[in-house]
Design a protein around this motif. Structure first.
Motif, short mmCIF file in Angstrom:
data_model
loop_
_atom_site.label_atom_id
_atom_site.label_comp_id
_atom_site.label_asym_id
_atom_site.label_seq_id
_atom_site.Cartn_x
_atom_site.Cartn_y
_atom_site.Cartn_z
N ASP A 1 0.82 -1.21 0.00
CA ASP A 1 0.00 0.00 0.00
C ASP A 1 0.85 1.26 0.00
O ASP A 1 0.33 2.36 -0.18
N LEU A 2 2.16 1.10 0.22
CA LEU A 2 3.09 2.24 0.24
C LEU A 2 4.04 2.22 -0.96
O LEU A 2 5.08 2.88 -0.94
N ASP B 1 3.62 3.40 -4.06
CA ASP B 1 3.67 4.62 -4.87
C ASP B 1 4.69 5.58 -4.27
O ASP B 1 4.82 5.70 -3.05
N ALA C 1 4.09 8.09 -1.17
CA ALA C 1 3.83 7.35 0.06
C ALA C 1 5.08 6.60 0.52
O ALA C 1 5.38 6.57 1.73
N GLU D 1 7.85 8.95 2.02
CA GLU D 1 7.42 9.47 3.32
C GLU D 1 7.46 8.38 4.39
O GLU D 1 8.00 8.57 5.48
N ALA D 2 6.92 7.23 4.08
CA ALA D 2 6.83 6.15 5.07
C ALA D 2 8.18 5.55 5.43
O ALA D 2 8.42 5.20 6.58
#
Length: 180
Positions: free
Chosen positions: A43-44, A46, A49, A52-53
């Motif tokens: 889900d991270l 992209d 995302a 940042e994560a």
């Protein structure tokens, strides 16, 4: 707290974290020993995302986008590798490299079908042999960069200079245009 990103695992020793075409290409590539892999939250995957994560600098993250156009009824396709701080110059440099009147990003389903990779994980390693591969010069100068693995659930780390050593790769100064 950001999840840890450990890309020290040799990619070839962790083939389940790679799309099949990527694993096959790495098996044949002399520079494969320099490629590491890490599992990530799909889900991270992209870019925004992901950086940042995982706390990865945007200028240490690269994107691979697939662009196509037609000339005389023949489709021409190029994959473009640019730093996450930039966007590929599709309507200028890429269009001219493809020698087409109009170039545009391939639709998601088509890019997935042709590459055998997942959308959001497309990487320059293991692409179809007849495609152009355009690598922004900035990527080759960036040191080690994080790019897709062919799957959304992992990323690979590779020396940017080695991406210029992939089959059919052409280094293109200014391919990536600054965002903003």
């Amino acid at each position: 707290m950001s999840p840890a990103l450990d890309v020290r695992r040799p990619a070839l020793a962790h083939a389940p974290l790679l799309a099949d075409p990527v694993a096959a290409a790495l098996q044949a590539w002399v520079h494969a020993d320099g490629v590491g892999v890490a599992a990530i939250d799909p889900d991270l995957a992209d870019t925004a995302a992901f950086v940042e994560a995982y706390g990865v600098a945007s200028d240490a993250s690269a994107n691979c986008v697939v662009v196509g156009g037609r000339r005389d009824g023949v489709e021409r396709i190029a994959a473009c590798v640019v730093l996450a701080t930039t966007r590929a110059d599709v309507n200028g440099i890429v269009r001219r490299a493809l020698d087409v009147r109009k170039a545009s990003f391939l639709p998601m389903d088509r890019a997935v079908e042709l590459t055998g990779m997942e959308y959001g994980g497309i990487t320059p390693i293991g692409l179809p042999a007849d495609w152009l591969l355009l690598v922004d010069e900035a990527v080759t100068l960036a040191g080690r960069v994080i790019v897709g693995s062919g799957l959304r659930r992992s990323k690979i780390e590779v020396p940017g200079a080695d991406l210029a050593r992939l089959p059919r790769a052409t280094v293109v100064p200014g391919l990536g245009r600054p965002v903003g």
